[in-house]
Enzyme design. Structure first.
Site, PDB file in Angstrom:
ATOM      1  N   ASP A  65      -2.955   2.589  -4.401  1.00  0.00           N
ATOM      2  CA  ASP A  65      -4.334   2.190  -4.628  1.00  0.00           C
ATOM      3  C   ASP A  65      -4.991   2.916  -5.554  1.00  0.00           C
ATOM      4  OD1 ASP A  65      -6.990   0.674  -3.669  1.00  0.00           O
ATOM      5  OD2 ASP A  65      -6.995   2.779  -3.008  1.00  0.00           O
ATOM      6  N   GLU A 133       1.055  -2.370  -4.286  1.00  0.00           N
ATOM      7  CA  GLU A 133       0.340  -1.150  -4.123  1.00  0.00           C
ATOM      8  C   GLU A 133       1.279  -0.189  -3.942  1.00  0.00           C
ATOM      9  OE1 GLU A 133      -4.571  -1.604  -3.161  1.00  0.00           O
ATOM     10  OE2 GLU A 133      -2.840  -1.657  -1.518  1.00  0.00           O
TER      11      GLU A 133
END
EC number: 3.1.26.3
Lengths: 246, 246
Positions: A65, A133
């Site tokens: 992220d 992610e």
């Protein structure tokens, strides 16, 4: 480490294709295999390392992220010179929205690689984005920023990020093009056919004709995306003639 | 570009020390000078480039914030193997808190480099942290991730980030040490003196003695910080003897 090696071995036995499929997605051979195993291990496996720390993809999501945010921040800074801080933040949140990350994970069929004790049908939709992610996090930790940046450009920015669309200037190139055709009394036709070729994932191709002449072609994982892509290409070919709605 | 060159020239004339001071902070010679000029231009200057885009540090904050988050995410991932995603996120938010960023900016006296039409006394406290973020953004765009990462390690992580403190295991090494001294009937003394030396910024040195023997020394920009640093050093020297409070 010995525990990781055990998991690695059991993984290779059970799923000889794991690293083969992974290499296809990454475009390179992983250096630290255990990172990628972690990136595709669901918490339901309940695996711990020798220090008792859980081995699953959740912590890698945190790194992925952050890397997505960094790469996209730098990209938007360069591409949107008129946008202030707040505007750039808003644009970034569109690129890395939950919905968009889920699409990216689905596109790569990451769920096909995950190891879990829960049936895959029981996962919610967010697992796709979470795996995406985690994969980005594993790439960063394995190969460093430059590699990770390249992956984000190849998988996220180049195929999916369009500044004009993000800025809300163009909602859909298809609707723009149809509007223009109708106004100018041009005929148009989207010829769509399945064109999976050698890909694992279903693909579609589109030929867009205007006044019975093919003006653009495109290929994507859904009919809608392929049509949009072909429309965008046609749009740029005709853009001097098409009045832009801002 | 010509406009940027003009600003650059006016800057060099008015403040010949700008790039000299900057080099001191960065530890290297900037490649793209205009980025650093931007990083220290306040919006009140009301400067625009040839396309009408504002030249000030605000957009660079966006990039710097993202780079800080990325570098610190990767650092915490490695350093806190037992922390889950939520825990790592909480720890990071302590490191890049507004308060902490302001301290970092103050420490480097970044406000001394800023060009503004508003008197510096009128700025709020957050300008320190904003300038620090903008500087990090400029470093990334000028020299790339590796350089930026090194700067963050040298200026943020190595001198200021202590995992034990972040985890809330140790609130203050000074209070820990004093408590231990009192319990063990040791005498202690913090001898503090101003020790600015060749730095522009005021500095303090501390000699910490236990039972009349100097056990550690430290130097920092405030008395409190210098005492804490000296206490921490003493703590690690004596840690086998000092019962840890978790």
């Amino acid at each position: 480490m010995s525990l990781i090696r055990n998991i690695l071995n059991s993984r290779s036995n059970e799923d000889g294709n794991f690293f083969l499929n992974l290499k296809e997605i990454l475009g390179y051979k992983p250096k630290s295999k255990s990172l990628y195993i972690k990136a595709f291990t669901h918490r339901s496996m309940n695996i711990k390392d020798n220090d008792g720390n859980a081995i699953n993809y959740e912590r890698l999501e945190f790194v992925g992220d952050a890397m997505l945010s960094a790469v996209i921040a730098a990209y938007l800074f360069e591409q949107v010179p008129h946008g202030d801080e707040g505007y750039l933040t808003k644009m970034r949140s569109k690129v890395v929205s939950r919905e968009h990350l889920n699409e990216l994970g689905k596109e790569l069929n990451l769920i096909g690689l995950v190891k879990s004790k829960i049936p895959k049908s029981n996962f919610g939709n967010n697992i796709h984005g979470n795996l995406f992610e985690a994969l980005v996090g594993a790439i960063y930790l394995d190969k460093g920023y430059k590699f990770c940046e390249r992956f984000i450009y190849e998988r996220v920015i180049n195929p999916h990020v369009d500044i004009e669309t993000l800025e809300g200037k163009v909602i859909s190139y298809k609707s723009l093009l149809i509007e223009w055709c109708q106004k100018e009394k041009n005929t148009f036709d989207y010829e769509v056919y399945e064109d999976t070729g050698r890909d694992e994932l279903k693909h579609f191709s589109v030929k867009l004709s205007i006044n019975n002449k093919v003006v653009s072609k495109a290929r994507a994982t859904s009919k809608k995306k392929a049509e949009e892509k072909a429309s965008k290409r046609a749009f740029f070919a005709f853009q001097k003639q098409i009045a832009r709605r801002t």
